[in-house]
Design an enzyme around this catalytic site. Structure first.
Site, short mmCIF file in Angstrom:
data_model
loop_
_atom_site.label_atom_id
_atom_site.label_comp_id
_atom_site.label_asym_id
_atom_site.label_seq_id
_atom_site.Cartn_x
_atom_site.Cartn_y
_atom_site.Cartn_z
N PRO A 45 0.82 -1.22 0.00
CA PRO A 45 0.00 0.00 0.00
C PRO A 45 0.85 1.26 0.00
O PRO A 45 1.96 1.27 0.53
CB PRO A 45 -0.81 -0.10 1.30
CG PRO A 45 -0.18 -1.17 2.12
CD PRO A 45 0.67 -2.01 1.23
N ASP A 46 0.35 2.35 -0.63
CA ASP A 46 1.05 3.63 -0.52
C ASP A 46 0.67 4.28 0.81
O ASP A 46 0.02 3.65 1.65
CB ASP A 46 0.76 4.52 -1.74
CG ASP A 46 -0.70 4.94 -1.83
OD1 ASP A 46 -1.48 4.64 -0.91
OD2 ASP A 46 -1.07 5.58 -2.84
N PHE A 47 1.08 5.51 1.02
CA PHE A 47 0.74 6.17 2.28
C PHE A 47 -0.62 6.85 2.21
O PHE A 47 -1.44 6.71 3.09
CB PHE A 47 1.77 7.26 2.59
CG PHE A 47 2.98 6.73 3.29
CD1 PHE A 47 3.04 5.43 3.71
CD2 PHE A 47 4.05 7.58 3.57
CE1 PHE A 47 4.15 4.94 4.36
CE2 PHE A 47 5.17 7.12 4.23
CZ PHE A 47 5.22 5.79 4.62
N ARG A 48 -0.77 7.64 1.14
CA ARG A 48 -1.82 8.65 1.21
C ARG A 48 -3.09 8.34 0.44
O ARG A 48 -4.03 9.11 0.51
CB ARG A 48 -1.25 10.00 0.77
CG ARG A 48 -0.21 10.52 1.74
CD ARG A 48 0.39 11.85 1.37
NE ARG A 48 1.38 12.25 2.36
CZ ARG A 48 2.64 11.83 2.39
NH1 ARG A 48 3.06 10.99 1.48
NH2 ARG A 48 3.46 12.25 3.33
N GLN A 119 11.68 7.26 -3.76
CA GLN A 119 11.36 7.47 -2.34
C GLN A 119 11.04 6.15 -1.68
O GLN A 119 10.81 6.08 -0.49
CB GLN A 119 10.13 8.38 -2.22
CG GLN A 119 10.36 9.76 -2.77
CD GLN A 119 9.05 10.52 -2.94
OE1 GLN A 119 8.62 11.26 -2.07
NE2 GLN A 119 8.41 10.32 -4.07
N ASN A 120 10.99 5.09 -2.49
CA ASN A 120 10.53 3.81 -1.95
C ASN A 120 11.62 3.11 -1.17
O ASN A 120 12.81 3.26 -1.44
CB ASN A 120 10.01 2.92 -3.08
CG ASN A 120 8.76 3.49 -3.71
OD1 ASN A 120 8.16 4.41 -3.14
ND2 ASN A 120 8.38 2.98 -4.85
N ASP A 122 11.24 -0.30 -0.64
CA ASP A 122 10.95 -1.72 -0.85
C ASP A 122 11.99 -2.44 -1.72
O ASP A 122 11.93 -3.65 -1.91
CB ASP A 122 9.55 -1.89 -1.48
CG ASP A 122 9.37 -1.07 -2.77
OD1 ASP A 122 10.37 -0.87 -3.50
OD2 ASP A 122 8.24 -0.63 -3.03
N HIS A 139 15.13 8.11 0.42
CA HIS A 139 14.68 7.97 1.81
C HIS A 139 15.32 6.76 2.49
O HIS A 139 14.76 6.19 3.42
CB HIS A 139 13.15 7.93 1.87
CG HIS A 139 12.53 9.24 1.46
ND1 HIS A 139 11.22 9.38 1.11
CD2 HIS A 139 13.07 10.47 1.34
CE1 HIS A 139 10.98 10.66 0.79
NE2 HIS A 139 12.09 11.33 0.92
N CYS A 197 25.83 -1.07 24.92
CA CYS A 197 25.10 0.18 24.73
C CYS A 197 23.59 -0.04 24.88
O CYS A 197 22.91 0.65 25.62
CB CYS A 197 25.44 0.78 23.36
SG CYS A 197 24.28 2.02 22.80
P1 CNA Z 1 2.18 8.76 -1.32
O1 CNA Z 1 2.20 10.09 -0.66
O2 CNA Z 1 1.38 7.68 -0.67
O3 CNA Z 1 1.61 9.01 -2.79
C1 CNA Z 1 1.37 7.96 -3.69
C2 CNA Z 1 0.91 8.57 -5.00
O4 CNA Z 1 0.82 7.53 -5.96
C3 CNA Z 1 -0.45 9.25 -4.92
O5 CNA Z 1 -0.41 10.46 -5.63
C4 CNA Z 1 -1.39 8.22 -5.57
O6 CNA Z 1 -2.46 8.82 -6.23
C5 CNA Z 1 -0.46 7.57 -6.56
N1 CNA Z 1 -0.79 6.19 -6.91
C6 CNA Z 1 -1.17 5.18 -6.09
N2 CNA Z 1 -1.34 4.04 -6.78
C7 CNA Z 1 -1.05 4.34 -8.08
C8 CNA Z 1 -1.03 3.57 -9.28
N3 CNA Z 1 -1.33 2.28 -9.32
N4 CNA Z 1 -0.71 4.21 -10.43
C9 CNA Z 1 -0.40 5.54 -10.43
N5 CNA Z 1 -0.40 6.29 -9.33
C10 CNA Z 1 -0.70 5.70 -8.16
O7 CNA Z 1 3.63 8.19 -1.57
P2 CNA Z 1 4.97 8.99 -1.92
O8 CNA Z 1 5.94 7.98 -2.37
O9 CNA Z 1 4.72 10.17 -2.76
O10 CNA Z 1 5.35 9.52 -0.45
C11 CNA Z 1 6.59 9.51 -0.02
C12 CNA Z 1 6.84 8.48 1.10
C13 CNA Z 1 6.02 7.22 1.00
C14 CNA Z 1 8.22 7.98 0.99
O11 CNA Z 1 8.97 8.42 2.06
C15 CNA Z 1 8.19 6.44 0.97
O12 CNA Z 1 9.20 5.91 1.73
C16 CNA Z 1 6.89 6.09 1.52
N6 CNA Z 1 6.33 4.77 1.17
C17 CNA Z 1 7.04 3.84 0.48
C18 CNA Z 1 6.48 2.63 0.15
C19 CNA Z 1 7.29 1.63 -0.64
O13 CNA Z 1 8.50 1.57 -0.47
N7 CNA Z 1 6.67 0.89 -1.54
C20 CNA Z 1 5.17 2.32 0.52
C21 CNA Z 1 4.46 3.30 1.24
C22 CNA Z 1 5.05 4.51 1.56
#
Ligand code: CNA
Length: 302
Positions: A45-48, A119-120, A122, A139, A197
């Site tokens: 899952p993403d964050f937002r 930024q990932n 994974d 990150h 430590c």
């Molecule tokens: P975010 O803020 O969650 O944004 C994700 C973006 O991707 C949003 O704009 C969504 O609309 C868009 N999105 C989601 N699914 C899809 C898809 N299938 N196709 C196209 N667009 C999509 O995540 P960001 O990466 O912008 O935020 C930064 C943080 C999230 C970083 O510090 C990461 O470390 C952190 N993060 C990483 C992971 C990972 O490593 N996979 C997972 C969750 C969060």
């Protein structure tokens, strides 16, 4: 810009024009910026994203607010929520790279990928075969870890992995002194107890308020060398990463593959927005480039 402002480098603001631009050989240094959205199709899952995002689902972990999972002060009091997440995301066989990841590896194979800023955390870019020297993990990553108190690296990667898999929080093992145990005086052996430590060990993932890796700043100049910028699956809300796309030269085409419009996309004449699922967008671009079969084959074989 308005609807009818003509682009400077592209023939029109479309994916087909981007493909022509690449095929003409004018895009030899492609710089890519990615975020959690390129991994959602892998099951991470993403964050937002509302409802499906991690932040929406962290409620079960009893956090004051979801961001606390990446907050150093909170981690110090309660490292468990972060370790629950770490267990989920720890690099290994659990998740398979997406078509978008395979596309990035294909760009690298065709010698077109200048730098990939991700930024990932994974590590799926590496798993897809993008050469590590092309990737800037802005990150941080799970590759190394250290004590949050004395900053001593925790070198035993195997032990780290074991702890994470068991859901345990590793402690710093640096020897800081000895407690001499002289209590059993007569004839008894003296025992020296090593004092450790004992600080909490944290993977080198960048938490809020922490500095980004040096490599990020050292290589961010690469954006100015780009002749094409691709931004994929990021909300561009986390700084300083979010500023990268704006560092591209004004006339350099920038393509956004994302569910929603983000950042300053749409304010430049050569911005192209491919709104929707990024794998679908990437497949369309691959079609227009004549790379589709190669892409699907590369992805299947991962
Ligand atoms: P975010 O803020 O969650 O944004 C994700 C973006 O991707 C949003 O704009 C969504 O609309 C868009 N999105 C989601 N699914 C899809 C898809 N299938 N196709 C196209 N667009 C999509 O995540 P960001 O990466 O912008 O935020 C930064 C943080 C999230 C970083 O510090 C990461 O470390 C952190 N993060 C990483 C992971 C990972 O490593 N996979 C997972 C969750 C969060």
């Amino acid at each position: 810009i308005s609807e009818d402002t003509p682009p400077q480098n592209l023939s029109e603001r479309s994916l087909a024009a981007v493909a022509d631009f690449i095929k003409s050989g004018r895009a030899r240094r492609i710089v890519v910026m990615t975020g959690a959205g390129i991994s959602t199709a892998a099951g991470i899952p993403d964050f937002r994203s509302p409802e499906t995002g991690l932040y929406a689902n962290l409620a079960a972990l009893n956090l004051p607010e979801p961001e606390a999972v990446f907050d150093l002060a909170f981690f110090q009091q309660n490292p468990r929520p972060f370790y629950a997440l770490a267990r989920e995301l720890y690099p290994g066989a659990r998740y398979r790279p997406t078509v978008s990841h395979a596309f990035l590896a294909l760009l690298a194979r065709k010698n077109l990928l200048h730098v990939l800023f991700t930024q990932n955390i994974d590590c799926l870019e590496r798993a897809a075969g993008v050469p590590p020297d092309r990737i800037i993990e802005a990150h941080g990553s799970f590759a190394t870890q250290r004590c949050i108190d004395c900053r001593e690296p925790f070198a035993d990667d195997a032990k780290m992995r074991e702890s994470v898999e068991r859901g345990e929080v590793p402690r710093c093992e640096r020897v800081v002194g000895r407690d001499e145990d002289e209590t059993d005086g007569i004839g008894g052996k003296e025992q020296d107890e090593e004092r450790r430590c004992g600080g909490l060990v944290k993977p080198d993932i960048v938490f809020f308020g922490e500095a980004l890796p040096k490599a990020f700043f050292e290589r961010s100049g690469a954006v100015q060398e780009a002749d094409l910028v691709l931004v994929m699956g990021t909300s561009l809300q986390v700084h300083p990463f979010a500023g990268l796309p704006n560092m591209a030269e004004e006339e350099v085409p920038r393509v956004l593959f994302n569910l929603e419009r983000v950042g300053s996309f749409g304010t430049r004449a050569d911005d192209v927005m491919v709104l929707g699922d990024c794998d679908a967008g990437v497949r369309k671009l691959a079609d227009a480039l004549g790379w589709r079969d190669e892409l699907e084959k590369a992805w299947r074989e991962l």
